[in-house]
Design a protein around this motif. Sequence first.
Motif, PDB file in Angstrom:
ATOM      1  N   LEU A   1       0.875  -1.127   0.014  1.00 46.02           N
ATOM      2  CA  LEU A   1      -0.033  -0.102  -0.233  1.00 46.02           C
ATOM      3  C   LEU A   1       0.779   1.281   0.057  1.00 46.02           C
ATOM      4  CD1 LEU A   1      -2.777  -0.984   2.513  1.00 46.02           C
ATOM      5  CD2 LEU A   1      -2.778  -1.329   0.139  1.00 46.02           C
ATOM      6  N   ALA A   2       0.209   2.424  -0.581  1.00 43.58           N
ATOM      7  CA  ALA A   2       1.096   3.686  -0.405  1.00 43.58           C
ATOM      8  C   ALA A   2       1.343   3.932   0.987  1.00 43.58           C
ATOM      9  CB  ALA A   2       0.167   4.701  -1.188  1.00 43.58           C
ATOM     10  N   ASP A   3       2.397   5.034   1.084  1.00 39.92           N
ATOM     11  CA  ASP A   3       2.698   5.297   2.360  1.00 39.92           C
ATOM     12  C   ASP A   3       1.530   6.097   3.135  1.00 39.92           C
ATOM     13  OD1 ASP A   3       5.341   4.469   1.972  1.00 39.92           O
ATOM     14  OD2 ASP A   3       5.844   6.411   1.304  1.00 39.92           O
ATOM     15  N   ASP A   4       1.347   6.026   4.539  1.00 41.17           N
ATOM     16  CA  ASP A   4       0.466   6.680   5.206  1.00 41.17           C
ATOM     17  C   ASP A   4       0.462   8.173   4.803  1.00 41.17           C
ATOM     18  OD1 ASP A   4      -0.387   4.349   6.408  1.00 41.17           O
ATOM     19  OD2 ASP A   4       0.909   4.595   8.138  1.00 41.17           O
ATOM     20  N   SER A   5       1.566   8.800   4.437  1.00 41.98           N
ATOM     21  CA  SER A   5       1.457  10.263   4.178  1.00 41.98           C
ATOM     22  C   SER A   5       0.399  10.620   3.011  1.00 41.98           C
ATOM     23  CB  SER A   5       2.779  10.605   3.810  1.00 41.98           C
ATOM     24  OG  SER A   5       3.335  10.024   2.747  1.00 41.98           O
ATOM     25  N   VAL A   6       0.148   9.799   2.233  1.00 44.08           N
ATOM     26  CA  VAL A   6      -0.650   9.948   0.863  1.00 44.08           C
ATOM     27  C   VAL A   6      -2.187   9.423   1.184  1.00 44.08           C
ATOM     28  CG1 VAL A   6       1.291  10.293  -0.639  1.00 44.08           C
ATOM     29  CG2 VAL A   6       0.125   8.421  -0.381  1.00 44.08           C
ATOM     30  N   GLN A   7      -2.301   8.467   2.330  1.00 48.25           N
ATOM     31  CA  GLN A   7      -3.474   7.943   2.427  1.00 48.25           C
ATOM     32  C   GLN A   7      -4.453   8.873   2.965  1.00 48.25           C
ATOM     33  OE1 GLN A   7      -4.444   4.804   1.727  1.00 48.25           O
ATOM     34  NE2 GLN A   7      -2.420   3.741   1.371  1.00 48.25           N
ATOM     35  N   PRO A   8      -5.585   8.838   2.479  1.00 46.27           N
ATOM     36  CA  PRO A   8      -6.733   9.524   3.036  1.00 46.27           C
ATOM     37  C   PRO A   8      -7.229   8.876   4.271  1.00 46.27           C
ATOM     38  CG  PRO A   8      -7.652   8.427   1.265  1.00 46.27           C
ATOM     39  CD  PRO A   8      -6.058   8.056   1.186  1.00 46.27           C
ATOM     40  N   GLN A   9      -7.905   9.833   5.087  1.00 46.73           N
ATOM     41  CA  GLN A   9      -8.294   9.370   6.503  1.00 46.73           C
ATOM     42  C   GLN A   9      -9.634   8.334   6.296  1.00 46.73           C
ATOM     43  OE1 GLN A   9      -6.787  10.178   9.362  1.00 46.73           O
ATOM     44  NE2 GLN A   9      -5.226  10.762   7.844  1.00 46.73           N
ATOM     45  N   GLY A  10     -10.460   8.504   5.458  1.00 52.00           N
ATOM     46  CA  GLY A  10     -11.738   7.889   5.189  1.00 52.00           C
ATOM     47  C   GLY A  10     -12.272   7.507   3.812  1.00 52.00           C
ATOM     48  N   PHE A  11     -13.256   6.793   3.723  1.00 56.98           N
ATOM     49  CA  PHE A  11     -13.728   6.442   2.311  1.00 56.98           C
ATOM     50  C   PHE A  11     -14.959   6.092   2.552  1.00 56.98           C
ATOM     51  CE2 PHE A  11     -14.999   3.241  -0.723  1.00 56.98           C
ATOM     52  CZ  PHE A  11     -14.990   3.953  -2.006  1.00 56.98           C
ATOM     53  N   ALA A  12     -16.188   6.490   1.701  1.00 61.93           N
ATOM     54  CA  ALA A  12     -17.374   6.002   1.486  1.00 61.93           C
ATOM     55  C   ALA A  12     -17.817   6.129  -0.072  1.00 61.93           C
ATOM     56  CB  ALA A  12     -18.046   6.826   2.273  1.00 61.93           C
ATOM     57  N   PHE A  13     -18.244   5.171  -0.555  1.00 57.32           N
ATOM     58  CA  PHE A  13     -19.080   5.183  -1.808  1.00 57.32           C
ATOM     59  C   PHE A  13     -20.118   6.503  -1.869  1.00 57.32           C
ATOM     60  CE2 PHE A  13     -17.986   0.661  -1.931  1.00 57.32           C
ATOM     61  CZ  PHE A  13     -17.229   0.786  -3.175  1.00 57.32           C
ATOM     62  N   ASP A  14     -20.204   7.116  -3.003  1.00 56.21           N
ATOM     63  CA  ASP A  14     -20.988   8.025  -3.255  1.00 56.21           C
ATOM     64  C   ASP A  14     -22.367   7.531  -3.621  1.00 56.21           C
ATOM     65  OD1 ASP A  14     -20.966   7.304  -5.958  1.00 56.21           O
ATOM     66  OD2 ASP A  14     -19.768   9.074  -6.573  1.00 56.21           O
ATOM     67  N   ARG A  15     -23.228   8.200  -3.778  1.00 59.96           N
ATOM     68  CA  ARG A  15     -24.731   7.628  -3.945  1.00 59.96           C
ATOM     69  C   ARG A  15     -24.783   7.052  -5.275  1.00 59.96           C
ATOM     70  NH1 ARG A  15     -30.354  11.358  -4.875  1.00 59.96           N
ATOM     71  NH2 ARG A  15     -31.764   9.522  -5.059  1.00 59.96           N
ATOM     72  N   ASN A  16     -23.945   7.321  -6.242  1.00 59.01           N
ATOM     73  CA  ASN A  16     -24.155   6.194  -7.554  1.00 59.01           C
ATOM     74  C   ASN A  16     -23.454   4.965  -7.344  1.00 59.01           C
ATOM     75  OD1 ASN A  16     -24.419   5.630 -10.174  1.00 59.01           O
ATOM     76  ND2 ASN A  16     -22.502   6.286 -10.657  1.00 59.01           N
ATOM     77  N   PHE A  17     -22.276   5.180  -6.690  1.00 60.44           N
ATOM     78  CA  PHE A  17     -21.412   3.908  -6.601  1.00 60.44           C
ATOM     79  C   PHE A  17     -22.109   2.955  -5.471  1.00 60.44           C
ATOM     80  CE2 PHE A  17     -18.279   6.444  -9.008  1.00 60.44           C
ATOM     81  CZ  PHE A  17     -17.704   5.472  -9.714  1.00 60.44           C
ATOM     82  N   THR A  18     -22.836   3.537  -4.360  1.00 62.76           N
ATOM     83  CA  THR A  18     -23.408   2.637  -3.373  1.00 62.76           C
ATOM     84  C   THR A  18     -24.602   1.903  -4.192  1.00 62.76           C
ATOM     85  OG1 THR A  18     -22.849   4.377  -1.900  1.00 62.76           O
ATOM     86  CG2 THR A  18     -24.798   2.799  -1.382  1.00 62.76           C
ATOM     87  N   ALA A  19     -25.402   2.501  -5.075  1.00 59.54           N
ATOM     88  CA  ALA A  19     -26.194   1.827  -5.685  1.00 59.54           C
ATOM     89  C   ALA A  19     -25.613   0.558  -6.552  1.00 59.54           C
ATOM     90  CB  ALA A  19     -27.011   2.583  -6.633  1.00 59.54           C
ATOM     91  N   GLN A  20     -24.565   0.887  -7.262  1.00 56.94           N
ATOM     92  CA  GLN A  20     -23.972  -0.099  -7.983  1.00 56.94           C
ATOM     93  C   GLN A  20     -23.111  -1.263  -7.086  1.00 56.94           C
ATOM     94  OE1 GLN A  20     -21.278   1.022 -11.368  1.00 56.94           O
ATOM     95  NE2 GLN A  20     -21.747   3.171 -10.868  1.00 56.94           N
ATOM     96  N   ALA A  21     -22.879  -0.855  -5.935  1.00 53.86           N
ATOM     97  CA  ALA A  21     -22.174  -1.666  -4.947  1.00 53.86           C
ATOM     98  C   ALA A  21     -23.303  -2.739  -4.506  1.00 53.86           C
ATOM     99  CB  ALA A  21     -21.547  -1.045  -3.738  1.00 53.86           C
ATOM    100  N   LYS A  22     -24.563  -2.084  -4.138  1.00 52.31           N
ATOM    101  CA  LYS A  22     -25.540  -3.166  -3.674  1.00 52.31           C
ATOM    102  C   LYS A  22     -25.876  -3.861  -4.818  1.00 52.31           C
ATOM    103  CE  LYS A  22     -27.101   0.446  -0.159  1.00 52.31           C
ATOM    104  NZ  LYS A  22     -28.343   0.921   0.307  1.00 52.31           N
TER     105      LYS A  22
END
Length: 384
Positions: free
Chosen positions: A6-27
């Motif tokens: 994985l990339a270094d922690d210095s470039v890693q974002p703190q969190g992640f969540a699918f947006d509305r469109n991708f949430t529907a696709q994931a389900k």
Amino acid sequence: MSVRRLADDSVQPQGFAFDRNFTAQAKTWVKKYPKGREQSAVIPLLMLAQEQEGWVTKAAIEHVADMLRMPYIRALEVATFYTQFQLKPVGTRAHIQVCGTTPCMLRGSEELMDVCRKKINPEPFKTNEEGTLSWEEVECQGACVNAPMVIIFKDAYEDLTPERLAEIIDEFEAGKGADVPTGPQNGRTFSAPISGQVTLTEDPSVKKNSKATAKGKAAAAKKGPEADEPGHPKSGAEGALGTSRPVAPGNAKNDKAAAREKGTAAVPADAGSRPAKAAAGASKTGAAPLLDDKNRPAAVEKPASPDDLKLISGVGPALERKLNDLGIYTYKQVASWKKAEREWVDGYLSFKGRIDRDDWVRQAKALAKGGRDEYVRVFGKEPR
């Protein structure tokens, strides 16, 4: 296989969540698997995360694992094993994967990589100064006959030259990547020979009918002189029609075979006693539909700004030109096709039902109604 981390922690974002469109696709993806087997959706969900963020972050891996109720280490194993997942930030506008396997190498992939080194960065996996472009060399991408090729995000660009790749890179850098046609870049149709079809050039049904006609000819020869010979009962008016060989009377297959040789439409003996069938069905017998057939879609004058028919899945540059030659330039035209018109175009292009299988009409309706946004709303993905 090289170790992927994985990339270094210095470039890693703190969190992640699918947006509305991708949430529907994931389900939707999770529902495709049986109860208790939902973890099988880990690969498509990680791909959705990469599509949204541009790369697969640690937070995204953990979020997907939480959605599927699986240990973090299992999701991490998948993400680090498959090279399709980018574990470090890549170009925000284009990450170019150049195939370097033997067929592409023999056809010039080294020159394509030289273009990437010059226009993006001398080293793979490193972005340009603006952070908009990056590249890497990958193994076989499955389109060897169209070598050399690259993949940018999820789309393939084939039959490339260094000059053409440089143009494509410039388009993506300018934010116009969506306007670049995917697939072969030299005008060929998919993987068809660039010089045209060289195999299966004859319809098997024509050969079959020719054999039947040959038997009819042999039978007629036993009975007496041919129609074109003096003294034959049919050497008058019927002989003047230019029949070049005898055909067994009343045999519909032989009538069609003879008509095929003459380039004329066969007229069944009982044509006056039954409804005439549209020529759009002619493709089922091996003959191409006639251009002046009533079921041919209405042509229009070329608009000042024709629609990009290549946004219809299944239509490439070469096919778009063929449709334009028929006077078809807009989504609205395609969206209005009835069954008979679809069958005529399908037969003219020798598609064998592909227009309905790819659902051109529904795609065209969405594009005509609201362009890309409506297409995404209806189909859940970008056109092409």
